[in-house]
Design a protein around this motif. Structure first.
Motif, PDB file in Angstrom:
ATOM      1  N   LEU A   1      -2.240  17.408  -7.229  1.00  0.00           N
ATOM      2  CA  LEU A   1      -3.633  17.223  -6.819  1.00  0.00           C
ATOM      3  C   LEU A   1      -3.726  16.447  -5.503  1.00  0.00           C
ATOM      4  CD1 LEU A   1      -5.217  16.379 -10.299  1.00  0.00           C
ATOM      5  CD2 LEU A   1      -4.965  18.603  -9.212  1.00  0.00           C
ATOM      6  N   ARG A   2      -3.147  17.013  -4.467  1.00  0.00           N
ATOM      7  CA  ARG A   2      -3.171  16.366  -3.146  1.00  0.00           C
ATOM      8  C   ARG A   2      -4.303  16.958  -2.325  1.00  0.00           C
ATOM      9  NH1 ARG A   2      -0.393  13.522   0.701  1.00  0.00           N
ATOM     10  NH2 ARG A   2       1.383  12.944  -0.621  1.00  0.00           N
ATOM     11  N   PHE A   3      -5.178  16.055  -1.790  1.00  0.00           N
ATOM     12  CA  PHE A   3      -6.344  16.518  -1.017  1.00  0.00           C
ATOM     13  C   PHE A   3      -6.069  16.540   0.475  1.00  0.00           C
ATOM     14  CE2 PHE A   3      -8.332  13.475  -4.270  1.00  0.00           C
ATOM     15  CZ  PHE A   3      -8.169  14.373  -5.300  1.00  0.00           C
ATOM     16  N   GLU A   4      -5.103  15.765   0.926  1.00  0.00           N
ATOM     17  CA  GLU A   4      -4.848  15.668   2.366  1.00  0.00           C
ATOM     18  C   GLU A   4      -3.410  15.219   2.570  1.00  0.00           C
ATOM     19  OE1 GLU A   4      -7.861  12.608   2.906  1.00  0.00           O
ATOM     20  OE2 GLU A   4      -6.281  11.156   3.401  1.00  0.00           O
ATOM     21  N   GLY A   5      -2.908  15.447   3.789  1.00  0.00           N
ATOM     22  CA  GLY A   5      -1.534  15.048   4.107  1.00  0.00           C
ATOM     23  C   GLY A   5      -0.538  16.043   3.513  1.00  0.00           C
ATOM     24  N   GLU A   6       0.723  15.810   3.845  1.00  0.00           N
ATOM     25  CA  GLU A   6       1.760  16.749   3.433  1.00  0.00           C
ATOM     26  C   GLU A   6       2.296  16.386   2.059  1.00  0.00           C
ATOM     27  OE1 GLU A   6       5.587  18.278   5.730  1.00  0.00           O
ATOM     28  OE2 GLU A   6       4.206  17.094   6.965  1.00  0.00           O
ATOM     29  N   SER A   7       2.599  17.381   1.250  1.00  0.00           N
ATOM     30  CA  SER A   7       3.145  17.044  -0.070  1.00  0.00           C
ATOM     31  C   SER A   7       4.609  16.641   0.087  1.00  0.00           C
ATOM     32  CB  SER A   7       2.941  18.195  -1.040  1.00  0.00           C
ATOM     33  OG  SER A   7       3.959  19.106  -0.939  1.00  0.00           O
ATOM     34  N   LEU A   8       5.035  15.698  -0.719  1.00  0.00           N
ATOM     35  CA  LEU A   8       6.333  15.043  -0.535  1.00  0.00           C
ATOM     36  C   LEU A   8       7.303  15.450  -1.635  1.00  0.00           C
ATOM     37  CD1 LEU A   8       4.857  11.540   0.310  1.00  0.00           C
ATOM     38  CD2 LEU A   8       6.004  13.106   1.892  1.00  0.00           C
TER      39      LEU A   8
ATOM     40  N   MET B   1      16.113   6.144  -3.857  1.00  0.00           N
ATOM     41  CA  MET B   1      17.221   6.917  -4.443  1.00  0.00           C
ATOM     42  C   MET B   1      18.586   6.347  -4.029  1.00  0.00           C
ATOM     43  SD  MET B   1      15.866   8.898  -6.556  1.00  0.00           S
ATOM     44  CE  MET B   1      17.437   9.574  -7.106  1.00  0.00           C
ATOM     45  N   GLU B   2      18.670   5.791  -2.823  1.00  0.00           N
ATOM     46  CA  GLU B   2      19.926   5.148  -2.438  1.00  0.00           C
ATOM     47  C   GLU B   2      20.242   3.965  -3.359  1.00  0.00           C
ATOM     48  OE1 GLU B   2      20.499   3.939   1.663  1.00  0.00           O
ATOM     49  OE2 GLU B   2      19.940   5.975   2.307  1.00  0.00           O
ATOM     50  N   ILE B   3      19.218   3.174  -3.620  1.00  0.00           N
ATOM     51  CA  ILE B   3      19.413   2.009  -4.496  1.00  0.00           C
ATOM     52  C   ILE B   3      19.774   2.467  -5.910  1.00  0.00           C
ATOM     53  CG2 ILE B   3      18.255   0.017  -5.533  1.00  0.00           C
ATOM     54  CD1 ILE B   3      16.552  -0.133  -2.938  1.00  0.00           C
ATOM     55  N   ILE B   4      19.057   3.483  -6.371  1.00  0.00           N
ATOM     56  CA  ILE B   4      19.299   3.983  -7.741  1.00  0.00           C
ATOM     57  C   ILE B   4      20.724   4.513  -7.887  1.00  0.00           C
ATOM     58  CG2 ILE B   4      18.655   5.848  -9.340  1.00  0.00           C
ATOM     59  CD1 ILE B   4      16.760   3.296  -8.954  1.00  0.00           C
ATOM     60  N   ASN B   5      21.151   5.259  -6.905  1.00  0.00           N
ATOM     61  CA  ASN B   5      22.505   5.808  -6.972  1.00  0.00           C
ATOM     62  C   ASN B   5      23.561   4.701  -6.947  1.00  0.00           C
ATOM     63  OD1 ASN B   5      21.903   8.521  -7.226  1.00  0.00           O
ATOM     64  ND2 ASN B   5      21.661   8.788  -5.007  1.00  0.00           N
ATOM     65  N   LYS B   6      23.245   3.608  -6.291  1.00  0.00           N
ATOM     66  CA  LYS B   6      24.169   2.483  -6.235  1.00  0.00           C
ATOM     67  C   LYS B   6      24.245   1.778  -7.599  1.00  0.00           C
ATOM     68  CE  LYS B   6      24.265  -1.794  -3.530  1.00  0.00           C
ATOM     69  NZ  LYS B   6      23.499  -2.417  -2.439  1.00  0.00           N
ATOM     70  N   TYR B   7      23.104   1.557  -8.206  1.00  0.00           N
ATOM     71  CA  TYR B   7      23.080   0.796  -9.467  1.00  0.00           C
ATOM     72  C   TYR B   7      23.151   1.693 -10.708  1.00  0.00           C
ATOM     73  CZ  TYR B   7      22.071  -3.378  -6.749  1.00  0.00           C
ATOM     74  OH  TYR B   7      22.154  -4.415  -5.862  1.00  0.00           O
TER      75      TYR B   7
ATOM     76  N   SER C   1       0.819  -1.215   0.000  1.00  0.00           N
ATOM     77  CA  SER C   1       0.000   0.000   0.000  1.00  0.00           C
ATOM     78  C   SER C   1       0.852   1.265   0.000  1.00  0.00           C
ATOM     79  CB  SER C   1      -0.945  -0.015   1.204  1.00  0.00           C
ATOM     80  OG  SER C   1      -0.166  -0.094   2.386  1.00  0.00           O
ATOM     81  N   ASN C   2       2.157   1.136   0.214  1.00  0.00           N
ATOM     82  CA  ASN C   2       3.071   2.278   0.151  1.00  0.00           C
ATOM     83  C   ASN C   2       3.916   2.295  -1.125  1.00  0.00           C
ATOM     84  OD1 ASN C   2       2.311   3.541   2.558  1.00  0.00           O
ATOM     85  ND2 ASN C   2       3.525   2.064   3.743  1.00  0.00           N
ATOM     86  N   GLY C   3       3.464   1.601  -2.159  1.00  0.00           N
ATOM     87  CA  GLY C   3       4.179   1.645  -3.432  1.00  0.00           C
ATOM     88  C   GLY C   3       5.162   0.498  -3.592  1.00  0.00           C
ATOM     89  N   MET C   4       6.185   0.754  -4.416  1.00  0.00           N
ATOM     90  CA  MET C   4       7.150  -0.296  -4.741  1.00  0.00           C
ATOM     91  C   MET C   4       7.886  -0.760  -3.485  1.00  0.00           C
ATOM     92  SD  MET C   4      10.190   0.011  -7.624  1.00  0.00           S
ATOM     93  CE  MET C   4       9.308  -0.232  -9.156  1.00  0.00           C
TER      94      MET C   4
ATOM     95  N   GLU D   1      10.206   7.897   3.385  1.00  0.00           N
ATOM     96  CA  GLU D   1      11.268   6.925   3.675  1.00  0.00           C
ATOM     97  C   GLU D   1      11.519   6.044   2.453  1.00  0.00           C
ATOM     98  OE1 GLU D   1       8.471   7.284   5.473  1.00  0.00           O
ATOM     99  OE2 GLU D   1       9.446   8.641   6.918  1.00  0.00           O
ATOM    100  N   ARG D   2      10.433   5.691   1.789  1.00  0.00           N
ATOM    101  CA  ARG D   2      10.582   4.822   0.635  1.00  0.00           C
ATOM    102  C   ARG D   2      11.265   5.560  -0.528  1.00  0.00           C
ATOM    103  NH1 ARG D   2       6.436   0.007  -0.480  1.00  0.00           N
ATOM    104  NH2 ARG D   2       6.695  -0.113   1.788  1.00  0.00           N
TER     105      ARG D   2
END
Lengths: 400, 400
Positions: free
Chosen positions: A210-217, A191-197, A147-150, A185-186
């Motif tokens: 188009l964010r309705f709630e929570g903080e924009s990241l 980005m740590e993994i990407i920078n490594k590979y 539910s938090n993506g990849m 965090e994800r």
């Protein structure tokens, strides 16, 4: 006689969404299938004034050819906006204007992919991207998601064991089709993994504002220290899609390849449309416009989720999206959303069956719902119809 | 770190024309390099009225997504116009709206070409097409030409002896870069050969309507009995290029492939631009507009040819184009138009060196001149400057 086409035409099928949209054109159908913005929010009157102004002030330039990179004042507006909304630190020179962000997806395939190369993507992923990349003959590896993506452990495992990974395609904000967003965090772990590979990343971000709630990241691009992230943006969802304007933001090296590809593909984006949208950003407050869109979509999302809770059979999972246009419904394993769709169309309601969002197929017990297009009374009525069809399928199985 | 790109990026260079246009942006340079239409002929005031009308009458639809194939009334206008001007017998269903005809060239490559396939073209040919096709990794075979276009005996010989010929790219009307036109006999002979070998043909026709003298000739598409000819048209030269609108006309089978490719490439052409151009064709007389363009270009052609006759050194060959935007100058074999171009830029005059119009290179003693962009006094002054540079090179050689 048989004309010989390129091999890439063997596998190409039309977008399932487009074919479905044709079936749902019947005005009696309440369609949650499309991904259309609400047209009642389009700045029609403002654009009347803008069109006259642009033609009066700069008509000859606006109707002439111009540079492949795009109209400099528009590129500058976009860079400013990205720096403010996506926390990047870019200038107009990092921006190429494209025909919607869809063209950026096609160009990414053209720039990075040889036949047999590997693309990593979220499972599921945006089918328009899958179709764009398919033209270049890659293999897709779907990285599992929660539910938090990849899932980062899965990504790293895949990178360790897979050759010829040429790019990673992700939608970290309000993903199409699932509506999920990657937490901070994800993003950092990614980005740590990407920078490594050191693998190029396509960060597709048509809905981020188009964010309705929570903080924009912060965007992945904002954390990109090695010039690996190609950010794709679009005016389609924050303004309107009819002008077909989007952009690619990338390092000088990568962007120069995209510009070469743009030259061969269609020379440049529309001169006059670029000047019109730029002038709109000079004279009007795009932020305020986006606020109006968010207010309407948030209400529609709330109403859809509330009606789903009331009308759907128990035991189904669905996303609570913090923004964007879509929610995603998981059915019990034995149900096939394509079969259910037939029954839905008989009852004048429609969604997009989930199978086409998995590039390697095999998952049919899910579907995508759009809440941005339909007015509120139709959302309620449509979800009721859909709930009733779903109940009939779940009871049927229980009885069988 | 080295990012790995697709192999196609190894060979891709930016369009030489685009790079040159940058050098010639200095307003003191009289540039015959571009292929720009004359901006003073653009229908600026008419389009002011049209933009307001379209937004008032159909604003929400005009700013929304629409179908990949294109806006039906515009497709119908185009089919009617083709039937009248190019002697075809087509309907709106045979038309796909593209971003200029350049996008049709890219799509042709994508639909027909695998790496190593062969494209036949005129020698020389349009460099924008060469660059578009190159992205798909073909080999080019240049079919020799004379002042009446492609030589049919040479074409047949090539077809007899060459494998993997996947398409033939031609510009029978006022060719870019040479300004040459194929006579009717040659068109008939070409279609006989094509029907025998059953190879798809890309008939690029952006200038066909701009005929200043002589009788207009039937398009290859009008003689196409087997659905082999893909006709590419454009509003850029008969209306204006800023909207980036063109079209592809092909058999149902081939067009369906182009439509698939359009979906993946950028979903659709601009909704609002399509509706605006269609509305212009409803309310105004595009024929009359084209007549105005032809009158101005004919005068400029006449003046350029007259001044060339007066100012160029003797012994140079050049085309007397019956229409279109370009003439083509042949230098003695020992001269290199790229070297001469350096001297020209020092003297504030520019053309496009001919080498880049030959996909396999090796011919540098030629260049392309455009007569549509520059006003008459600048044509005279620019050709004088150019003549003087050319004389210095021809004398130098004579002295050496």
């Amino acid at each position: 006689m048989a004309i010989k086409y390129a091999r890439r035409m063997d596998g190409l099928k039309g977008s399932e969404i487009r074919e479905l949209l044709k079936l749902t054109e019947n005005p009696e159908v309440i369609s949650f299938a499309g991904g259309l913005p609400a047209p009642e929010l389009f700045p029609v009157e403002e654009m009347e004034k803008i069109s006259v102004l642009v033609l009066e002030e700069q008509g000859r330039q606006a109707l002439q050819y111009s540079t492949t990179e795009g109209y400099n004042p528009l590129r500058a507006h976009i860079a400013d906006r990205m720096n403010s909304k996506s926390k990047t630190n870019v200038t107009k020179d990092d921006i190429l204007i494209t025909n919607g962000s869809q063209q950026g997806l096609d160009f990414a395939g053209k720039v990075f992919l040889d036949e047999g190369d590997v693309v990593l993507c979220e499972s599921p992923s945006y089918l328009g991207a899958i179709n764009a990349f398919k033209a270049y003959g890659p293999k897709f590896i779907e990285v599992p998601t929660d539910s938090n993506g990849m899932i980062m452990e899965e990504l790293e495992k895949t990178l360790q064991t897979t050759e010829r990974v040429k790019m990673i395609y992700v939608i970290p904000d309000f993903q199409n089709p699932t509506g999920r967003t990657w937490p901070i965090e994800r993003r950092k772990a990614f980005m740590e993994i990407i920078n490594k590979y050191e693998i190029p990343v396509i960060e597709d971000n048509p809905y981020g504002e188009l964010r309705f709630e929570g903080e924009s990241l912060p965007s992945l691009k904002s954390m990109d220290k090695k010039g690996l992230v190609v950010f794709l943006g679009s005016f389609s969802k924050i303004f309107c899609p009819g002008y077909r304007l989007g952009w690619t933001c990338a390092s000088e090296e990568i962007l120069s390849k995209f510009i070469f590809v743009k030259q061969g593909a269609d020379l440049q984006a529309s001169t006059i449309s670029q000047r019109e949208v730029s002038k709109f950003m000079d004279l009007y407050d795009l932020d305020k416009h986006v606020e109006n869109i968010k207010e309407v979509y948030r209400k529609r999302r709330d109403l859809m989720l509330k009606t789903i809770a009331e009308e759907f059979p128990e035991g189904l999972e669905y996303t609570h999206p913090e923004g964007g246009l879509f929610t995603w419904v998981q059915l019990p394993k034995h149900l096939d959303s394509k079969v259910i769709m037939q029954k839905c169309l008989e009852n004048n309601v429609a969604y997009v069956p989930g199978g086409s969002f998995f590039p390697n197929g095999g998952k049919e017990n899910c579907f995508r719902l759009n809440y941005s297009t339909m007015p509120e009374e139709k959302i309620v009525e449509g979800i009721k119809r859909l709930g009733s069809v779903l109940k009939s399928f779940m009871e049927e199985k229980a009885e069988a």
